[in-house]
Design a protein around this motif. Structure first.
Motif, PDB file in Angstrom:
ATOM      1  N   ASN A 126     -18.173  -6.825  65.996  1.00 16.43           N
ATOM      2  CA  ASN A 126     -19.255  -6.667  65.033  1.00 16.43           C
ATOM      3  C   ASN A 126     -18.756  -6.956  63.621  1.00 16.43           C
TER       4      ASN A 126
ATOM      5  N   ASN B 207     -21.845 -14.768  68.707  1.00 19.02           N
ATOM      6  CA  ASN B 207     -21.530 -14.266  70.037  1.00 19.02           C
ATOM      7  C   ASN B 207     -21.857 -12.784  70.103  1.00 19.02           C
ATOM      8  N   PRO B 208     -22.846 -12.389  70.887  1.00 12.96           N
ATOM      9  CA  PRO B 208     -23.194 -10.954  70.931  1.00 12.96           C
ATOM     10  C   PRO B 208     -22.100 -10.099  71.541  1.00 12.96           C
ATOM     11  N   GLU B 209     -21.222 -10.703  72.347  1.00 14.31           N
ATOM     12  CA  GLU B 209     -20.144  -9.941  72.964  1.00 14.31           C
ATOM     13  C   GLU B 209     -18.899  -9.869  72.089  1.00 14.31           C
ATOM     14  N   GLY B 210     -18.910 -10.551  70.953  1.00 18.28           N
ATOM     15  CA  GLY B 210     -17.760 -10.552  70.059  1.00 18.28           C
ATOM     16  C   GLY B 210     -17.724  -9.318  69.177  1.00 18.28           C
TER      17      GLY B 210
END
Length: 209
Positions: free
Chosen positions: A139, A134-137
């Motif tokens: 790092n 998930n890129p919005e999760g």
């Protein structure tokens, strides 16, 4: 050459150079300083590979705690390095044997290392659309931090206690009691009254004290 390539070569050369200086330096303080620089260079390589958590861990734990503790112990302990080096020739044959064994082990590892075949090189890798991340999760560092401070918080606290005990042990080892030195007692100085320090003497005229 891109900026990442230049940074990689700079960190790689710095790592190898200062790693050799750790072994070749005659002054143990210089060896520890070169070791700290090596850790920082390796942390830069970790950042370039996207492993920022390992880079932070290397800087905070190894440079900020272990290497500085080594430097503190080496500088504060009254170690006679000339006496330690006096028996170097006696242990040289054992050191050569250990070095040969290590070289043989490294050679066996390199000999057993297999390069990827042509079929493995041509296998397609997952593209960005096929990945489930998930890129919005969070790092990498945030995700590891949440796991570290929730599921493994007790182990983290135990590690902190171990470092605290190591620091206290280093302080105790470097503490030397010196005799014949006057010491101040701040409590006695603060609690001192005027009557204890000042004496009013009535002196007759012409007789002096």
């Amino acid at each position: 050459m891109t900026f990442a390539g230049i940074a990689f070569w700079a960190f790689a050369i710095s790592t190898v150079t200062f790693g050799l200086m750790v072994i070749l330096a005659r002054n143990p303080v210089h060896s520890v300083l070169c070791l700290i620089t090596t850790f920082i260079s390796v942390a830069g390589l970790f950042v370039l590979m996207g492993a920022e958590y390992l880079a932070f861990l290397l800087i905070i734990v190894y440079v900020g705690a272990v290497a500085v503790l080594f430097l503190f112990v080496v500088m504060m302990l009254d170690v006679d390095f000339a006496e330690l080096k006096s028996g170097f020739a006696d242990y040289l044959p054992y050191g050569v044997i250990v070095g040969v064994v290590l070289l043989v082990n490294i050679g066996l590892v390199v000999a057993a290392w297999q390069l990827p075949t042509e079929d493995q090189r041509t296998q397609p890798y997952l593209t960005g659309a096929e990945m489930t991340a998930n890129p919005e999760g969070p790092n990498n560092a945030e995700a590891l931090g949440m796991v570290l401070y929730t599921d493994y918080i007790h182990y983290f606290q135990i590690a902190g206690m171990v470092l605290l005990v190591a620091m206290i042990g280093a302080i105790i080892l470097t503490f030397r009691e010196r005799k014949g030195i006057k010491k101040q007692n701040a409590g006695d100085q603060v609690a001192r009254k005027r009557e204890d320090a000042v004496e009013v003497v009535s002196v007759q005229t012409g007789k002096g004290i």
